[in-house]
Design a protein around this motif. Structure first.
Motif, mmCIF file in Angstrom:
data_model
loop_
_atom_site.group_PDB
_atom_site.id
_atom_site.type_symbol
_atom_site.label_atom_id
_atom_site.label_comp_id
_atom_site.label_asym_id
_atom_site.label_seq_id
_atom_site.Cartn_x
_atom_site.Cartn_y
_atom_site.Cartn_z
ATOM 1 N N LYS A 1 0.851 -1.179 0.000
ATOM 2 C CA LYS A 1 0.000 0.000 0.000
ATOM 3 C C LYS A 1 0.891 1.233 0.000
ATOM 4 O O LYS A 1 1.785 1.370 0.837
ATOM 5 N N ARG A 2 0.666 2.118 -0.951
ATOM 6 C CA ARG A 2 1.455 3.343 -1.003
ATOM 7 C C ARG A 2 0.757 4.490 -0.305
ATOM 8 O O ARG A 2 1.392 5.384 0.223
ATOM 9 N N THR A 3 -0.546 4.491 -0.360
ATOM 10 C CA THR A 3 -1.259 5.568 0.321
ATOM 11 C C THR A 3 -2.699 5.162 0.588
ATOM 12 O O THR A 3 -3.248 4.292 -0.075
ATOM 13 N N ASN B 1 6.969 9.213 -6.419
ATOM 14 C CA ASN B 1 6.588 9.032 -5.023
ATOM 15 C C ASN B 1 5.079 8.795 -4.921
ATOM 16 O O ASN B 1 4.289 9.720 -4.893
ATOM 17 N N SER C 1 3.470 7.738 -2.502
ATOM 18 C CA SER C 1 2.874 7.835 -1.167
ATOM 19 C C SER C 1 2.446 9.263 -0.846
ATOM 20 O O SER C 1 1.881 9.510 0.207
ATOM 21 N N GLN C 2 2.720 10.178 -1.749
ATOM 22 C CA GLN C 2 2.281 11.550 -1.494
ATOM 23 C C GLN C 2 1.236 11.970 -2.510
ATOM 24 O O GLN C 2 1.528 12.122 -3.695
#
Lengths: 873, 419
Positions: free
Chosen positions: B105-107, B149, B151-152
């Motif tokens: 899971k990234r986010t 990225n 996750s942002q």
């Protein structure tokens, strides 16, 4: 919005419940509610509220305020409330200051407070009356103790400590507990609480159970028959609490069926089962949840079924009748579970609410653990208390909330996420395959069909009644299939074949058209084939053949930024000539656009084209409209049509050698000049040649008289552009782009840059979907749109190491600066690689793609002998 | 002609969505059992589950792939009020040895207060963006400013639709002439009839999404919505799954004709409307060229719709989900012994007991009003005869017994023109 106008009357033996979904506003947030056994009154308790409401058909009516006295005592700050199910006058509250209070509604005075027990040190989380005993009350507190009160006495009868018996044990140890009745044990071990700690190598340690006279033994000392009776008690993942500190009690519930039994839940995830006669130790204990267990509820019918809810968002149903508590169901909710209540008369249904984030109340069928059967969304803040109105009525649910409302929910008014859930998934694949997932009941039988009559969720027509008696059809499941399309019938394989086989550049236009027509025909795409043939006829009719043979600069010409110069080789021209021509050409473009706006079929022909060079001879030819839709004929006077004509005489002077190109036949040469020289592109009244038109050529109708007249290709450019747009609109952007590339400048000027860019981008995207990287790159290269041609200019740098000295190579090519050796030697054949070079990123050795592939089939080591285990993927 | 390949999905509850990746070699499924599964196509064409993991704590409504340029990335949304972005991890691991890949899971996007009903990545040219919609009627558009990225993600826009949203679709057009656009469907079933499809367009001037159009004619709950792949068209095609299948075209009205600055105005036409499913339509999906629409409904059938060159949409195939072929008559619930007996033979010829074969309806000699005579019209020769689009109605008038035995497989589109 909360008021839903439906009414339910439920027969319950003699009595009947009536009512509707309704709510009333409270003065303060509620912490707990409890229903009187007559199902006609409900008590609401909170930090600053303690009231009894009568549940009438249309509304809640406040009946009694139990918060009396001038200054409210902390004893009235209620964390929990319970109404005795045997005695309509008896209530108990748990105060946040640790006091347990009982209330007698039969008292004549305003103050109904009866007894006050101040034995707990901290907040009392839960109070619970014995289901059948009139005087027995149980409390569970944050201080870790449970107390049992006999209401006829002033003090508690017994105290149960939630302190974990395994206190002080190290993680990883296993507690072995036997839950068999004492009589199965021989004399020496005739104790209920036999327990032994492992590993046996260590001296057994015991908690407070040492008080019992069961002698600790090592497992090794036990006879095998006894070992088989033992069950391991796993430790909470949080580790044991420090010795002597009790775990907070979150809930206590008397068993409905077993007179002496109650269950308690703890913040460390444990659940304990007690016999009220034995306060010294619990009957059994197990870890039910990861994190605090906030609530539990005994099944009203299934003896031994206990539902527990925890912060881990799960509701678990345990079968306590087996010798080891067995998890029979596990429901996964979306938030921590604060309350759980079995639904009356529905064996597998239970209601839950959460203490954080989620304000809704859910009713679950434990056999379908993922999707709530019903959902009540009335509350705007956390729901703190839920209670079924009558122990034998599944329709009415009452709830209190932090939003200061008291609600009655009718089950039939609940929203049903199951019904809202989409039962199908459908996705088109690349080649025309279809992935289809559907609820099995929909695809299994024809009976799965429901005729449409308004929305099927609509309460009036189609709402499925939530019938408690409705048999559970089992877990819903879906059938997943991929419908694979067979090649040919609508499969996209034609696209791949076409893309790979089309020739877009590098050959004369006529050949390109012929080739592409052939490809299209072989793939059964006759209309496309026909189009290519038409294009060939238009742009390279036999009369033009020799001229158009010079056409191979389609791609080249555009790449060096010079528009099509069919009649001249660039190298034959003076250096300045090219740029001059380009300048002129761009002027011509502008003008041609404006002209085209005026009329899509502006064209005059002149058979005797030699003399009309310069456009000063009026032409008076009639031509049928190319669209074939209108019967109008145009008679155009070029001088009037193009008053700015003289401006364009100038460019012709840039072609001094025009008449000295001698070899070509006059007609074609002329036409080709027209095609090249800027002023012709403006569809002006120059003569042109038109190849004899095939009568089967159905798209344009040309009067017979014109059969052997010659039309310049520009005559058709509007038509061709329309055709390209047609193909694009029909979803065949491949054709649009391919023709655009092949025809190059002949049509490009007539299509706005943005559209071309859009086509290119769309086609490239499609090619990339099919992994046609080479074709995609070719299209990028051949495109004239700047936004497109820059696509393959990015990220083109490769950093490589010299295969000899392992140092990064400079940008000088394949010769290493340091060791001055050629780095692109094939490690297999030791020749310099030209063309595709593959190398290992690990050891920098490589070579011919074919050689390396072949080598690595037989060996996993680097062919250079460096010992590296190369991987080709 | 289609061959059905049944896959033992082994989801513990309903599957709500299936999604192919950009190259069509991978497939993701999501289910109420809170898991997502990823399926990879082997050389032999079999689908193997290469990953299965719990993604949410509620039903997972939708799963969708990002463009592979951003990596192997999936987004999912759930009843648990969140949407999540997942990335496949490359590298050696025990999972890989077992033929399983690992997804992390990234986010988690937690802005919604209610069930997140749809999630869609924006077209690639817009960068790494995704849109979600939720039951409380809010469309949220997130962007990962740094595509490396995952996750942002920052919440860029919140569009209030006033109605409980069920589905969204980005306009896939990459043309500079077309502003970013998103269509939102609502499954709100409250009796007060309101338009259930809204279209929002991004304005460069205000840097906000503003409502461009509302499809006033769609007043029943909408369960799915899909823009057709644009592929160089100047206009947009939108399919809507509601109580029937509807296809709209949206032609941008030239900017200079509208007041400058405001959102683009569209000339909206309904070009097709089919109630052949005779029930709720749940899903619509376009083929990659945007020329064939597939729809599925409560009747458990998939129907294919295609337009001829006169923009006349017809049913070109019916696929039954359980592997039984559908001909015109089974629509009326009649059994069809002659056709049914043919099927085992055909299956034998395929050497696959789990395979069923699908036929497009037989092309009989064209007969006025006969069900399939309309296929002749897919070929170019004009003039075009206007006919009823309701194939079912037509076939009801002709329950011709002889036609049942005529079950020779047929490709209804002898040419692939514009497919």
């Amino acid at each position: 919005a909360m008021e839903k106008m439906s009414r339910v009357t439920t027969a319950l033996g003699g009595s009947a419940l009536t009512g509707r979904t309704m709510h009333c506003h409270l003065d303060a947030p509620a912490n707990a509610i409890s229903v009187c056994r007559d199902a006609a009154q409900v008590v609401v308790a909170g930090r600053s509220i303690f009231k009894i409401y009568a549940i009438e058909d249309e509304q809640f009516v406040e009946k009694l305020n139990l918060r009396v006295g001038r200054k409210p005592s902390l004893n009235l700050s209620c964390a929990d409330v319970v109404w005795h199910q045997m005695d309509e006058n008896l209530l108990a509250t748990a105060a946040t200051n640790g006091v347990v209070v009982t209330w007698n509604l039969g008292r004549p005075s305003r103050n109904k407070q009866d007894q006050l027990f101040t034995e707990h040190k901290r907040t009392v989380n839960k109070v619970c009356f014995h289901p059948t005993e009139a005087h027995v009350l149980l409390s569970g507190s944050q201080d870790g103790f449970m107390k049992c009160f006999d209401l006829r006495r002033k003090d508690s009868v017994s105290t149960f400590s939630g302190e974990a018996p395994e206190a002080g044990r190290a993680d990883g140890e296993v507690l072995w507990v036997c839950h068999r009745p004492p009589d199965v044990f021989p004399e020496s071990t005739k104790k209920v609480g036999l327990e032994v700690s492992t590993p046996p190598s260590r001296p057994p340690r015991l908690g407070r159970r040492q008080a019992c006279d069961s002698s600790p033994q090592s497992l090794q000392g036990l006879p095998p028959w006894l070992l088989s009776l033992l069950e391991p008690l796993t430790f909470s993942p949080h580790g044991p609490p420090p010795a002597g500190q009790s775990e907070s009690v979150r809930d206590v519930q008397f068993s409905i069926r077993d007179y002496f039994t109650f269950a308690s839940t703890f913040e460390n995830g444990n659940v304990q089962l007690w016999d009220i006669r034995r306060p010294d130790r619990c009957e059994r204990m197990f870890t039910a949840h990861n994190g605090p267990v906030f609530c539990c509820d005994w099944h009203p019918e299934d003896r031994g079924w206990l539902a527990t809810g925890g912060r881990d968002k799960m509701v678990k149903v345990w079968d306590m009748t087996t010798h080891r508590a067995k998890e029979v169901h596990c429901v996964q909710t979306i938030a921590s579970v604060a309350r759980v209540k079995w639904r009356p008369e529905c064996r597998h249904h239970l209601a839950t609410c959460s203490m954080m984030v989620d304000h809704n109340i859910y009713v679950w069928d434990v056999r379908r653990p993922f999707v709530p059967a019903a959902m009540f969304e009335e509350h705007r803040d956390v729901t703190t208390g839920i209670a079924w109105r009558h122990p034998h009525d599944p329709s009415f649910l009452l709830s209190g909330s932090k939003d200061s409302t008291l609600c009655q929910h009718l089950f039939r008014d609940a929203s049903q996420p199951v019904e809202r859930a989409n039962p199908e998934g459908l996705c088109y694949g690349l080649f025309g395959d279809l992935a289809f997932a559907a609820k099995e009941s929909l695809v299994a039988t024809e009976s799965g069909r429901k005729p449409y009559a308004g929305d099927r969720r609509h309460p009036i027509f189609f709402k499925r009644k939530l019938d408690p008696a409705e048999p559970f059809v089992g877990l819903a499941s879906s059938a997943l299939s991929v419908f694979e399309i067979e090649p040919g019938s609508g499969s996209m394989s034609w696209f791949v074949d076409t893309a790979e086989r089309y020739a877009l550049a590098g050959r004369p236009l006529a050949e390109l058209c012929d080739h592409n027509a052939k490809v299209a025909r072989e793939l059964g795409r006759n209309q496309v084939a026909q189009t290519w043939t038409m294009l060939r006829i238009i742009y390279c009719s036999p009369g033009l053949a020799s001229a158009t043979s010079l056409n191979h600069s389609v791609g080249k010409g555009s790449s060096c930024g010079v528009p099509l110069m069919n009649s001249f080789n660039l190298k034959d021209m003076a250096p300045g000539l090219g740029s001059e021509t380009r300048l002129d050409r761009s002027k011509g473009d502008t003008r041609s656009d404006t002209v085209l706006l005026d009329s899509s079929a502006t064209l005059i022909t002149n058979e005797d084209n030699e003399e009309t060079e310069g456009s000063d001879v009026p032409a008076d030819y009639l031509l049928g409209d190319v669209e074939g839709e209108e019967e109008e004929l145009y008679l155009l006077d070029p001088e009037h049509a193009h008053p700015e004509e003289p401006e364009y005489v100038l460019p012709q002077e840039a072609f001094p050698l025009r008449h000295e190109i001698v070899d070509t036949p006059p007609g074609p040469e002329h036409l080709q000049d027209k095609a090249d020289s800027p002023h012709v592109s403006g569809s002006e009244a120059d003569a042109a040649s038109l190849a004899p038109v095939d009568s089967s050529f159905s798209l344009i109708s040309i009067p017979h008289a014109l059969y052997d007249t010659r039309l310049p290709p520009d005559f058709f450019s509007a038509l061709v552009c329309d055709m390209l747009r047609f193909y694009a609109e029909q979803g065949d952007v491949q054709m649009a782009v391919s023709v655009l590339i092949v025809l190059g400048e002949r049509v490009r000027k007539d299509i706005d840059e943005q559209t071309q860019e859009h086509w290119y981008a769309s086609y490239i995207d499609l090619l990339q979907r099919f992994c046609l990287w080479n074709v995609s790159n070719q299209v990028v290269k051949l495109s004239t749109s700047r936004a497109i041609s820059c696509l393959n200019q990015a990220s083109t740098t490769l950093h490589v190491n010299c295969s000899h000295c392992k140092r990064p190579m400079s940008s000088r090519g394949w010769v290493c600066d340091r060791c001055h050796r050629c780095a692109s030697m094939c490690a297999v054949c030791h020749h310099v690689v030209k063309g595709l070079f593959v190398w290992c990123q690990g050891c920098s050795h490589g070579g011919h793609l074919q050689h390396i592939m072949k080598w690595l089939e037989g060996s996993s080591h680097c062919p250079a002998g460096c010992g590296h285990l190369c991987e080709y993927s | 002609m289609f061959v059905a390949r049944h896959i033992a999905a082994d989801h513990k509850d309903l599957i709500h969505d299936v999604s192919f990746d950009f190259h069509g070699r991978r497939m993701a499924t999501c289910s109420s059992d809170q898991s997502v599964k990823v399926w990879d196509k082997s050389e032999s064409g079999d689908w193997h589950c290469t990953a299965s993991w719990k993604t949410h704590s509620g039903s997972v409504w939708r799963v969708t792939w990002a463009h592979p340029e951003f990596g192997q990335v999936l987004a999912s949304c759930s009843f648990d009020r969140t949407a999540a972005v997942w990335e496949e991890i490359v590298g050696e691991s025990n999972d890989k040895l077992r033929g399983q890949s690992h997804w992390v899971k990234r986010t988690t996007l937690v802005d919604s207060r209610t069930s997140v009903t749809d999630v869609k990545f924006a077209p690639k040219h817009m960068g790494l963006m995704l849109a979600t919609c939720s039951a409380d009627g809010i469309v949220r558009i997130y962007e990962a400013p740094d595509v490396m990225n995952l996750s942002q993600w920052s919440l860029q826009h919140e569009i209030s639709c006033k109605l409980s949203c069920s589905c969204i679709s980005w306009n896939p057009s990459s043309s500079r002439a077309h502003s970013p656009m998103i269509a939102v469907g609502s499954d709100d079933s409250s009796p007060n009839a309101m338009a259930k499809v809204q279209i929002f367009e991004y304005s460069e001037n205000t840097r906000k999404y503003a409502k461009a159009e509302t499809l006033m004619t769609v007043t029943d709950p909408v369960h799915d919505i899909a823009f057709a792949p644009n592929l160089g068209r100047s206009f947009h095609i939108l399919a809507v799954a509601t109580k029937d299948v509807r296809i709209f075209t949206l032609k941008p009205v030239r900017k200079e004709l509208t007041s400058s600055g405001g959102p683009t105005k569209f000339e909206i036409h309904i070009v097709a409307q089919f109630d052949n499913h005779n029930s709720q339509v749940w899903r619509v999906s376009w083929n990659i060229t945007g020329t064939v629409l597939a729809s599925s409904g409560d009747d458990g059938c998939v129907r294919l719709w295609k337009a001829n060159y006169m923009d006349n949409w017809k049913c070109t195939g019916i696929l039954k989900g359980n592997g039984s072929p559908v001909n015109g008559n089974s629509q009326q619930g009649n059994s069809n012994p002659s056709l049914g007996s043919n099927i085992p033979n055909l299956q034998n010829s395929l050497n696959g007991s789990s395979s069923g074969r699908y036929f497009f309806p037989p092309l009989d000699s064209p007969r006025a009003g006969s069900r399939w005579s309309s296929y002749a019209q897919l070929l170019p020769p004009p003039p075009l005869i206007e006919q009823s689009c309701d194939a079912d109605t037509a076939s009801r008038q002709y329950p011709h017994p002889r036609r049942r035995s005529l079950s020779r497989p047929l490709n209804p589109l002898p040419e692939n023109e514009g497919v």
